[in-house]
Write a protein that holds these residues in place. Structure first.
Motif, PDB file in Angstrom:
ATOM      1  N   VAL A  58      -8.976  -2.859  -0.806  1.00  0.00           N
ATOM      2  CA  VAL A  58      -8.659  -1.754   0.101  1.00  0.00           C
ATOM      3  C   VAL A  58      -9.749  -0.695  -0.006  1.00  0.00           C
ATOM      4  N   PHE A  59     -10.264  -0.275   1.136  1.00  0.00           N
ATOM      5  CA  PHE A  59     -11.283   0.774   1.199  1.00  0.00           C
ATOM      6  C   PHE A  59     -10.646   1.998   1.850  1.00  0.00           C
ATOM      7  N   GLN A  60     -10.787   3.156   1.207  1.00  0.00           N
ATOM      8  CA  GLN A  60     -10.169   4.380   1.715  1.00  0.00           C
ATOM      9  C   GLN A  60     -11.199   5.494   1.848  1.00  0.00           C
ATOM     10  N   LYS A  61     -11.183   6.137   3.006  1.00  0.00           N
ATOM     11  CA  LYS A  61     -12.023   7.308   3.249  1.00  0.00           C
ATOM     12  C   LYS A  61     -11.134   8.458   3.701  1.00  0.00           C
ATOM     13  N   THR A  62     -11.252   9.595   3.038  1.00  0.00           N
ATOM     14  CA  THR A  62     -10.499  10.792   3.397  1.00  0.00           C
ATOM     15  C   THR A  62     -11.508  11.861   3.784  1.00  0.00           C
ATOM     16  N   LEU A  63     -11.522  12.231   5.073  1.00  0.00           N
ATOM     17  CA  LEU A  63     -12.616  13.051   5.605  1.00  0.00           C
ATOM     18  C   LEU A  63     -12.119  14.145   6.533  1.00  0.00           C
ATOM     19  N   ARG A  64     -12.938  15.190   6.662  1.00  0.00           N
ATOM     20  CA  ARG A  64     -12.694  16.279   7.600  1.00  0.00           C
ATOM     21  C   ARG A  64     -13.373  15.931   8.926  1.00  0.00           C
ATOM     22  N   ALA A  65     -12.635  16.094  10.023  1.00  0.00           N
ATOM     23  CA  ALA A  65     -13.180  15.780  11.342  1.00  0.00           C
ATOM     24  C   ALA A  65     -14.249  16.793  11.755  1.00  0.00           C
ATOM     25  N   PRO A  66     -15.192  16.351  12.601  1.00  0.00           N
ATOM     26  CA  PRO A  66     -15.365  14.976  13.066  1.00  0.00           C
ATOM     27  C   PRO A  66     -16.122  14.138  12.033  1.00  0.00           C
TER      28      PRO A  66
ATOM     29  N   LEU B 168       0.829  -1.209   0.000  1.00  0.00           N
ATOM     30  CA  LEU B 168       0.000   0.000   0.000  1.00  0.00           C
ATOM     31  C   LEU B 168       0.861   1.256   0.000  1.00  0.00           C
ATOM     32  N   GLN B 169       1.904   1.252   0.813  1.00  0.00           N
ATOM     33  CA  GLN B 169       2.787   2.420   0.858  1.00  0.00           C
ATOM     34  C   GLN B 169       3.420   2.669  -0.502  1.00  0.00           C
ATOM     35  N   GLU B 170       3.857   1.606  -1.152  1.00  0.00           N
ATOM     36  CA  GLU B 170       4.453   1.752  -2.482  1.00  0.00           C
ATOM     37  C   GLU B 170       3.417   2.259  -3.483  1.00  0.00           C
ATOM     38  N   ASN B 171       2.189   1.730  -3.401  1.00  0.00           N
ATOM     39  CA  ASN B 171       1.108   2.144  -4.292  1.00  0.00           C
ATOM     40  C   ASN B 171       0.814   3.629  -4.142  1.00  0.00           C
ATOM     41  N   ILE B 172       0.689   4.090  -2.910  1.00  0.00           N
ATOM     42  CA  ILE B 172       0.323   5.481  -2.643  1.00  0.00           C
ATOM     43  C   ILE B 172       1.449   6.435  -3.034  1.00  0.00           C
ATOM     44  N   VAL B 173       2.695   6.052  -2.695  1.00  0.00           N
ATOM     45  CA  VAL B 173       3.834   6.914  -3.026  1.00  0.00           C
ATOM     46  C   VAL B 173       3.987   7.051  -4.543  1.00  0.00           C
ATOM     47  N   ASN B 174       3.864   5.950  -5.262  1.00  0.00           N
ATOM     48  CA  ASN B 174       3.981   6.004  -6.725  1.00  0.00           C
ATOM     49  C   ASN B 174       2.893   6.887  -7.340  1.00  0.00           C
ATOM     50  N   ASN B 175       1.683   6.765  -6.806  1.00  0.00           N
ATOM     51  CA  ASN B 175       0.584   7.587  -7.330  1.00  0.00           C
ATOM     52  C   ASN B 175       0.829   9.062  -7.030  1.00  0.00           C
ATOM     53  N   ALA B 176       1.342   9.366  -5.851  1.00  0.00           N
ATOM     54  CA  ALA B 176       1.623  10.755  -5.476  1.00  0.00           C
ATOM     55  C   ALA B 176       2.687  11.361  -6.393  1.00  0.00           C
ATOM     56  N   ARG B 177       3.711  10.576  -6.718  1.00  0.00           N
ATOM     57  CA  ARG B 177       4.766  11.071  -7.602  1.00  0.00           C
ATOM     58  C   ARG B 177       4.215  11.388  -8.989  1.00  0.00           C
ATOM     59  N   GLN B 178       3.339  10.521  -9.484  1.00  0.00           N
ATOM     60  CA  GLN B 178       2.756  10.737 -10.805  1.00  0.00           C
ATOM     61  C   GLN B 178       1.917  12.011 -10.836  1.00  0.00           C
ATOM     62  N   LEU B 179       1.098  12.192  -9.797  1.00  0.00           N
ATOM     63  CA  LEU B 179       0.256  13.398  -9.743  1.00  0.00           C
ATOM     64  C   LEU B 179       1.092  14.654  -9.593  1.00  0.00           C
TER      65      LEU B 179
ATOM     66  N   PHE C  48      -2.289  11.576  -1.716  1.00  0.00           N
ATOM     67  CA  PHE C  48      -2.099  10.292  -1.036  1.00  0.00           C
ATOM     68  C   PHE C  48      -3.374   9.458  -1.087  1.00  0.00           C
ATOM     69  N   THR C  49      -3.667   8.951  -2.264  1.00  0.00           N
ATOM     70  CA  THR C  49      -4.818   8.080  -2.457  1.00  0.00           C
ATOM     71  C   THR C  49      -4.356   6.767  -3.069  1.00  0.00           C
ATOM     72  N   VAL C  50      -5.008   5.687  -2.686  1.00  0.00           N
ATOM     73  CA  VAL C  50      -4.655   4.374  -3.204  1.00  0.00           C
ATOM     74  C   VAL C  50      -5.280   4.189  -4.582  1.00  0.00           C
ATOM     75  N   GLN C  51      -4.538   3.538  -5.483  1.00  0.00           N
ATOM     76  CA  GLN C  51      -5.005   3.338  -6.847  1.00  0.00           C
ATOM     77  C   GLN C  51      -5.274   1.871  -7.136  1.00  0.00           C
ATOM     78  N   ASP C  52      -6.358   1.609  -7.847  1.00  0.00           N
ATOM     79  CA  ASP C  52      -6.718   0.253  -8.235  1.00  0.00           C
ATOM     80  C   ASP C  52      -5.713  -0.267  -9.261  1.00  0.00           C
ATOM     81  N   THR C  53      -5.214  -1.500  -9.019  1.00  0.00           N
ATOM     82  CA  THR C  53      -4.242  -2.085  -9.950  1.00  0.00           C
ATOM     83  C   THR C  53      -4.896  -3.038 -10.933  1.00  0.00           C
ATOM     84  N   GLY C  54      -6.209  -3.287 -10.740  1.00  0.00           N
ATOM     85  CA  GLY C  54      -6.931  -4.138 -11.680  1.00  0.00           C
ATOM     86  C   GLY C  54      -6.415  -5.563 -11.665  1.00  0.00           C
ATOM     87  N   GLY C  55      -6.463  -6.197 -12.808  1.00  0.00           N
ATOM     88  CA  GLY C  55      -5.992  -7.578 -12.902  1.00  0.00           C
ATOM     89  C   GLY C  55      -7.060  -8.571 -12.491  1.00  0.00           C
ATOM     90  N   SER C  56      -6.803  -9.837 -12.780  1.00  0.00           N
ATOM     91  CA  SER C  56      -7.759 -10.888 -12.448  1.00  0.00           C
ATOM     92  C   SER C  56      -7.398 -11.538 -11.124  1.00  0.00           C
TER      93      SER C  56
END
Length: 478
Positions: free
Chosen positions: A167-175, A127-138, A153-161
């Motif tokens: 992975v479920f991700q929620k990015t929210l403002r508190a509370p 996951l860390q590798e996925n998020i870091v790679n996506n951040a660099r691309q953006l 810093f969002t996780v990206q779907d890699t697809g495949g069979s």
């Protein structure tokens, strides 16, 4: 089963509260936190399958509820349902130029990943590798203005069979808050396919009410079990004791995998004990695999993989020592047994099953690659001529004392199996082996042979020259 914990991340100024409530067929989870991106993943290690209720949710953030269906051989059909709160909102970002195509922060993001067989436990690194790679691309694509961290810093779907991790991700403002409900088909009263509405009774306001009731029930049971308020302890002291019990029971884990065992010195005898770890500061005669004092050549190291084996156990520390320790567990069960008798007996029987034909059991149960990743290499090997105090005998003895206490209070013989009434009452379920004499005798007979072997192993291998220390032995075996 009920649990509640608050995680204080002072470095990031974040407080996360998680609450857990177990009902037949459902395992909901609630989380609240400060500004933060929360990721929850579901992985399958072995045969089975999982698929989203709506596959198109992987392209953009999906509106709640989001549902994941799955099937495994032993459990059958199951589902996870992620449900948010209508007041939830993502952190404010932007504004951005019209050509910026950034991840949608509303709803729940879902990503499918394929982990190698036996390596689902490495999902954090993936996951860390996925998020870091996506951040660099953006960051490369949109350098001016730079996208805000919630978008980067969002996780990206890699697809495949055949993905084996979702992975479920929620990015929210508190509370904010959201619920994750687990539903098992085997616990339902009908055969219809699980639907998201099936989570309504264990999510939202219904979950909040159930958590409140479970908390009150815990307080009541805690006082009836330990009588701390009655003994004069203050409210903060009682809360501290409840926290200690909660951490102990909350640390229980189920482990499976191979062990590294070295039996090279299993039948080797010498007068003086030797160091088992090679150390540059050691004298030659102190080295575990060096020459003995009589000039004899000791057997060479021979660590081997053994197992796999399975263990249900408490742990000394969830973040630092997430594995079973023989010495510690005997003391753990003195507390757990007082709280939940049958839960403790299950743990004791798991440990008893690990005692080998010679009567030895490894003092640390480092089962599998995941467990070994938490242990320095020099401490991973268990040596079959090394012992730990047999503290589990204390726990078995305590169980027998509880049996006698129940018998004395009743003033009559304990009821037999045929007199036991089925019930979902947790107090009754946790005490079947106290209220049923036949079950109690059967249990003790099942573990006795293993602990008997351990006793004779201690007599054979752990003798010493106690006269050198001014002590006497009644049996004359020292």
């Amino acid at each position: 089963m009920f649990g509640s914990q608050e995680i204080a991340d002072r470095l990031n100024n974040v407080s996360i509260k998680t609450e857990f409530l177990k009902r037949p067929g459902a395992y909901p989870h609630d989380a609240t936190a400060a500004d933060v991106s929360v990721m929850f993943y579901v992985g399958l290690e072995g045969e089975g399958k999982m698929q989203l209720d709506k596959e198109d949710v992987v392209s953009e953030a999906a509106e709640d509820p989001v549902m994941l269906h799955g099937h495994v051989k032993d459990l059958g059909d199951f589902a996870f349902v992620v449900t948010g709160n209508r007041h939830n909102a993502p952190p404010p970002t932007g504004p951005y130029p019209a050509n910026y195509d950034l991840p949608d922060l509303y709803g729940t993001r879902v990503a499918r990943l394929k982990m190698p067989k036996g390596e689902v436990w490495k999902i954090k690194d993936a996951l860390q590798e996925n998020i870091v790679n996506n951040a660099r691309q953006l960051a490369t694509k949109y350098p001016n203005p730079f996208p805000s961290p919630p978008h980067l810093f969002t996780v990206q779907d890699t697809g495949g069979s055949g993905p084996n991790v979702f992975v479920f991700q929620k990015t929210l403002r508190a509370p904010f808050e959201f619920d994750i409900a687990f539903i098992s088909q085997s616990a339902r009263q009908h055969e219809e396919r699980i639907k998201s509405v099936d989570a309504d009774s264990i999510s939202g306001n219904a979950l909040t009410s159930s958590l409140k009731a479970a908390s009150e029930s815990f307080d009541d049971r805690f006082e009836k079990t330990f009588h701390l308020t009655e003994k004069g302890f203050s409210a903060p002291q009682v809360a501290f004791a409840q926290s200690m019990l909660g951490n102990m029971v909350g640390g229980l884990g189920y482990f499976h995998g191979t062990s590294i065992v070295d039996r090279a010195l299993e039948d080797y005898e010498e007068d003086e004990p030797t160091d088992y770890l090679e150390n540059e500061a050691d004298e030659p005669e102190d080295d575990y695999f060096g020459d003995s004092q009589q000039g004899e050549k000791r057997p060479q190291p021979n660590p081997q993989l053994e197992g796999p084996t399975t263990l249900f156990t408490g742990v000394p520390s969830r973040p630092f020592f997430p594995r079973g320790f023989l010495w510690d567990e005997g003391f753990h069960q003195l507390l757990i047994g007082a709280w939940d008798n049958d839960l403790s007996l299950d743990i004791i029987s798991h440990w008893a099953s690990l005692i080998d034909d010679r009567g030895w059991v490894g003092r640390e149960q480092i089962l599998g690659e995941e467990a070994r990743s938490k242990v320095p290499k020099e401490f991973q090997t268990q040596y079959s001529h090394f012992a730990n105090p047999p503290t589990l005998i204390l726990s078995v003895k305590k169980y027998i004392e509880r049996l006698r206490a129940v018998d004395e209070v009743r003033g009559v013989k304990l009821p037999g199996v045929e007199e036991t009434v089925s019930s979902s009452d947790p107090t009754l379920l946790s005490n079947y082996h106290l209220t049923d004499k036949n079950l109690a005798v059967a249990y003790l007979k099942s573990v006795y042979p293993k602990f008997k072997k351990q006793y004779y192993w201690f007599r054979k291998t752990q003798w010493g020259h106690i006269d050198d220390w001014g002590r006497k032995t009644q049996g004359g075996e020292g």
